[in-house]
Design a protein around this motif. Structure first.
Motif, PDB file in Angstrom:
ATOM      1  N   LEU A   1       5.908   2.105   4.741  1.00  0.00           N
ATOM      2  CA  LEU A   1       5.124   0.802   5.029  1.00  0.00           C
ATOM      3  C   LEU A   1       6.065  -0.453   4.110  1.00  0.00           C
ATOM      4  O   LEU A   1       5.998  -1.347   4.379  1.00  0.00           O
ATOM      5  N   LEU A   2       6.938   0.282   3.180  1.00  0.00           N
ATOM      6  CA  LEU A   2       7.734  -0.525   2.143  1.00  0.00           C
ATOM      7  C   LEU A   2       8.366  -1.321   3.053  1.00  0.00           C
ATOM      8  O   LEU A   2       9.004  -2.673   2.715  1.00  0.00           O
ATOM      9  N   TRP A   3       9.174  -1.094   4.202  1.00  0.00           N
ATOM     10  CA  TRP A   3       9.932  -1.507   5.461  1.00  0.00           C
ATOM     11  C   TRP A   3       9.404  -2.918   6.016  1.00  0.00           C
ATOM     12  O   TRP A   3      10.204  -3.619   6.362  1.00  0.00           O
ATOM     13  N   LEU A   4       8.161  -3.129   5.701  1.00  0.00           N
ATOM     14  CA  LEU A   4       7.347  -4.288   5.953  1.00  0.00           C
ATOM     15  C   LEU A   4       7.866  -5.409   5.131  1.00  0.00           C
ATOM     16  O   LEU A   4       7.607  -6.686   5.472  1.00  0.00           O
ATOM     17  N   ILE A   5       8.236  -5.143   3.923  1.00  0.00           N
ATOM     18  CA  ILE A   5       8.834  -6.289   2.933  1.00  0.00           C
ATOM     19  C   ILE A   5       9.625  -7.302   3.552  1.00  0.00           C
ATOM     20  O   ILE A   5       9.419  -8.650   3.536  1.00  0.00           O
ATOM     21  N   PRO A   6      10.910  -6.847   4.133  1.00  0.00           N
ATOM     22  CA  PRO A   6      11.775  -7.855   4.713  1.00  0.00           C
ATOM     23  C   PRO A   6      11.318  -8.542   5.793  1.00  0.00           C
ATOM     24  O   PRO A   6      11.648  -9.522   5.846  1.00  0.00           O
ATOM     25  N   ILE A   7      10.231  -8.000   6.597  1.00  0.00           N
ATOM     26  CA  ILE A   7       9.836  -8.558   7.444  1.00  0.00           C
ATOM     27  C   ILE A   7       8.743  -9.884   7.164  1.00  0.00           C
ATOM     28  O   ILE A   7       8.543 -10.963   7.754  1.00  0.00           O
ATOM     29  N   ALA A   8       8.190  -9.353   5.920  1.00  0.00           N
ATOM     30  CA  ALA A   8       7.497 -10.780   5.197  1.00  0.00           C
ATOM     31  C   ALA A   8       8.176 -11.811   5.131  1.00  0.00           C
ATOM     32  O   ALA A   8       7.669 -12.913   5.423  1.00  0.00           O
ATOM     33  N   PHE A   9       9.469 -11.461   4.642  1.00  0.00           N
ATOM     34  CA  PHE A   9      10.212 -12.960   4.012  1.00  0.00           C
ATOM     35  C   PHE A   9      10.817 -13.400   5.600  1.00  0.00           C
ATOM     36  O   PHE A   9      10.961 -14.377   5.547  1.00  0.00           O
ATOM     37  N   LEU A  10      11.018 -12.580   6.573  1.00  0.00           N
ATOM     38  CA  LEU A  10      11.520 -13.191   7.710  1.00  0.00           C
ATOM     39  C   LEU A  10      10.437 -14.033   8.597  1.00  0.00           C
ATOM     40  O   LEU A  10      10.802 -14.890   9.216  1.00  0.00           O
ATOM     41  N   SER A  11       9.121 -13.588   8.240  1.00  0.00           N
ATOM     42  CA  SER A  11       7.914 -14.633   8.557  1.00  0.00           C
ATOM     43  C   SER A  11       8.133 -16.086   8.300  1.00  0.00           C
ATOM     44  O   SER A  11       7.557 -16.812   8.998  1.00  0.00           O
ATOM     45  N   LEU A  12       8.556 -16.145   7.221  1.00  0.00           N
ATOM     46  CA  LEU A  12       8.771 -17.389   6.601  1.00  0.00           C
ATOM     47  C   LEU A  12       9.746 -18.283   7.292  1.00  0.00           C
ATOM     48  O   LEU A  12       9.465 -19.414   7.351  1.00  0.00           O
TER      49      LEU A  12
ATOM     50  N   THR B   1       0.852  -1.045   0.091  1.00  0.00           N
ATOM     51  CA  THR B   1       0.087  -0.002   0.042  1.00  0.00           C
ATOM     52  C   THR B   1       0.745   1.261  -0.088  1.00  0.00           C
ATOM     53  O   THR B   1       0.376   2.394  -0.201  1.00  0.00           O
ATOM     54  N   GLY B   2       1.989   1.264   0.442  1.00  0.00           N
ATOM     55  CA  GLY B   2       3.170   2.188   0.330  1.00  0.00           C
ATOM     56  C   GLY B   2       3.379   2.802  -1.235  1.00  0.00           C
ATOM     57  O   GLY B   2       3.965   3.877  -1.128  1.00  0.00           O
ATOM     58  N   LEU B   3       2.820   1.889  -2.093  1.00  0.00           N
ATOM     59  CA  LEU B   3       3.041   2.236  -3.458  1.00  0.00           C
ATOM     60  C   LEU B   3       1.876   2.333  -4.280  1.00  0.00           C
ATOM     61  O   LEU B   3       1.709   2.797  -5.309  1.00  0.00           O
ATOM     62  N   ALA B   4       0.606   2.096  -3.648  1.00  0.00           N
ATOM     63  CA  ALA B   4      -0.582   2.402  -3.998  1.00  0.00           C
ATOM     64  C   ALA B   4      -0.673   4.202  -4.752  1.00  0.00           C
ATOM     65  O   ALA B   4      -0.560   4.978  -4.131  1.00  0.00           O
ATOM     66  N   PRO B   5      -1.173   4.167  -5.993  1.00  0.00           N
ATOM     67  CA  PRO B   5      -1.195   5.438  -6.808  1.00  0.00           C
ATOM     68  C   PRO B   5      -2.560   5.953  -6.500  1.00  0.00           C
ATOM     69  O   PRO B   5      -2.650   7.425  -6.574  1.00  0.00           O
ATOM     70  N   SER B   6      -3.425   5.161  -6.233  1.00  0.00           N
ATOM     71  CA  SER B   6      -4.758   5.687  -6.090  1.00  0.00           C
ATOM     72  C   SER B   6      -5.766   4.710  -5.101  1.00  0.00           C
ATOM     73  O   SER B   6      -5.116   3.725  -4.752  1.00  0.00           O
ATOM     74  N   LEU B   7      -7.076   5.346  -4.586  1.00  0.00           N
ATOM     75  CA  LEU B   7      -7.809   4.475  -3.764  1.00  0.00           C
ATOM     76  C   LEU B   7      -8.067   2.916  -4.519  1.00  0.00           C
ATOM     77  O   LEU B   7      -7.896   1.935  -3.469  1.00  0.00           O
ATOM     78  N   PRO B   8      -8.279   2.927  -5.566  1.00  0.00           N
ATOM     79  CA  PRO B   8      -8.548   1.146  -5.987  1.00  0.00           C
ATOM     80  C   PRO B   8      -7.493   0.567  -5.848  1.00  0.00           C
ATOM     81  O   PRO B   8      -7.756  -0.738  -5.326  1.00  0.00           O
TER      82      PRO B   8
ATOM     83  N   GLY C   1       5.544   8.648   6.469  1.00  0.00           N
ATOM     84  CA  GLY C   1       4.660   8.594   5.432  1.00  0.00           C
ATOM     85  C   GLY C   1       4.125   7.333   4.935  1.00  0.00           C
ATOM     86  O   GLY C   1       4.950   6.242   5.651  1.00  0.00           O
ATOM     87  N   ILE C   2       3.059   6.943   4.273  1.00  0.00           N
ATOM     88  CA  ILE C   2       2.896   5.505   3.997  1.00  0.00           C
ATOM     89  C   ILE C   2       3.806   4.981   3.228  1.00  0.00           C
ATOM     90  O   ILE C   2       3.887   3.694   3.142  1.00  0.00           O
ATOM     91  N   GLN C   3       4.677   5.712   2.787  1.00  0.00           N
ATOM     92  CA  GLN C   3       5.898   4.954   1.791  1.00  0.00           C
ATOM     93  C   GLN C   3       6.869   4.269   2.711  1.00  0.00           C
ATOM     94  O   GLN C   3       7.554   3.335   2.357  1.00  0.00           O
TER      95      GLN C   3
END
Length: 390
Positions: free
Chosen positions: A166-177, A93-100, A162-164
């Protein structure tokens, strides 16, 4: 004997830890991010709460479905995949360009949470031995702690980056594995060894009326919980985002403590008695909160969160007792559909806010625990259900 089965601590705490990560981003950060999404995409109240709706709706609708599939054939790969998708979806969502696009990524996160909960709850059930309530309490404390730290993380970091950020959650996603993958060999072996005993474990008939009433109680409790977290920053408009999110942390953090205490007390007091009394006890704190200020408001909010969420883990075990033939479905209903319905309630409350104002919302929220307590009175005696399931 089954009653002497030991608690598999490594498994229970692994499932609790993964529950922390999952709920940190879904039920923890998503409601707290509504204020930032509102600013970033120039949304009104109804559009803002639509973000929460998509997160909780995708999770709540999918969890019972995933639960029914798991009852037919457990799919343990959904356990690590679910946590990964829930974290990655929010990160994007940190990369989301619009509401959709924002709603799409939020939906992916919600579906990941929907896949995670039934398998994780089933795994906790298998690791619990004879201490079902305690194991579920530990598992749910992980989730509630994630819900508590989510707003805190938003206030301390995301509100500045800022919402950007949130991109730091990406490495956490891989660590969760790594966290979830290390327990899969045990879980696979446990499922194989219990397959032959499955008929012995499924005793008693499903109590559909009791499950329906309990679902109603869980939905009302969820509306109250999510409503407070979502609308507290708007209601306390004289506070900064950081201050209001810290109050959200106090509310949900107290709920995490209440979840553990409730799980411990359930064996002594009985699940029905605990459910009725905790919701009833929460009512005066909910009524008082809009009328107090300063340190007293923090204390009341703490007691409110502790009491209203002290029945969280108990309701999961209670649902499993009433649906002994469908443990996965029971978990999906109690953790997923019921809790996820809070997203629907938040949109309804958002519409009320746009028309009548935030104060009206908090008046409604203060009456929800009382309604839940009254419905809980008509639940079947859990001690009878325990005997039927034994």
């Amino acid at each position: 004997m089954k009653g002497k089965e030991p608690l598999f601590r490594r498994g229970v705490f692994t499932f609790s830890g993964s529950h922390f990560l999952n709920d940190l981003v879904t039920t923890g950060m998503v409601p707290a991010l509504v204020v930032l999404y509102k600013q970033a995409f120039d949304l009104n109240y109804t559009q803002s709460t639509l973000v929460v709706l998509m997160s909780y709706l995708t999770s709540s609708v999918s969890q019972p479905l995933f639960g029914m599939f798991a009852d037919r054939k457990p799919r343990i790969w959904l356990y690590p995949a679910g946590v990964f998708c829930s974290i990655m979806g929010l990160a994007l969502t940190g990369l989301a360009p619009s509401l959709p696009w924002l709603l799409l990524f939020i939906s992916i996160s919600g579906l990941g949470s929907g896949a995670f909960h039934p398998e994780a709850s089933r795994a906790t059930h298998l690791a619990s031995g004879s201490k079902k309530a305690l194991a579920q309490a530990i598992f749910q404390v992980g989730g509630n702690a994630g819900q508590a730290f989510g707003p805190l993380l938003v206030s301390l970091y995301v509100s500045h980056s800022g919402i950007q950020g949130l991109l730091w959650l990406i490495p956490i996603a891989f660590l969760s594995l790594l966290l979830t993958g290390q327990i899969l060999p045990w879980l696979r072996e446990k499922l194989e060894t219990t397959k032959l005993q499955s008929k012995k474990q499924i005793n008693g008939d499903n109590n559909l009326l009791g499950a329906t009433l309990l679902s109603c109680v869980i939905i009302l409790r969820s509306w109250c919980q999510i409503g407070v977290v979502v609308f507290l920053p708007f209601y306390l408009h004289n506070l900064t985002i950081q201050q209001s999110e810290i109050l959200s942390f106090v509310f949900v953090g107290a709920g995490a403590l209440g979840t553990f205490v409730g799980g411990v007390l359930a064996d002594k007091l009985g699940m029905k008695r605990l459910l009725v009394s905790s919701m009833l006890l929460a009512t005066p704190f909910a009524l008082i909160f809009p009328h107090v200020h300063g340190v007293l408001s923090v204390l009341v909010l703490l007691l409110f969160g502790f009491s209203v969420l002290s029945s969280f883990s108990v309701s999961v075990v209670y649902m499993q007792r009433m649906l002994p033939k469908n443990i996965g479905l029971a978990s999906g209903l109690s953790i997923g559909f019921g809790v996820g319905a809070g997203g629907i309630g938040s949109v309804f409350m958002g519409g009320i806010s746009d028309i009548f104002g935030i104060a009206t919302v908090f008046t409604i929220l203060s009456l929800l625990p009382l309604a839940g307590s009254l419905i809980a009175v008509f639940l079947p005696n859990d001690r009878m259900e325990k005997k039927l399931a034994a």
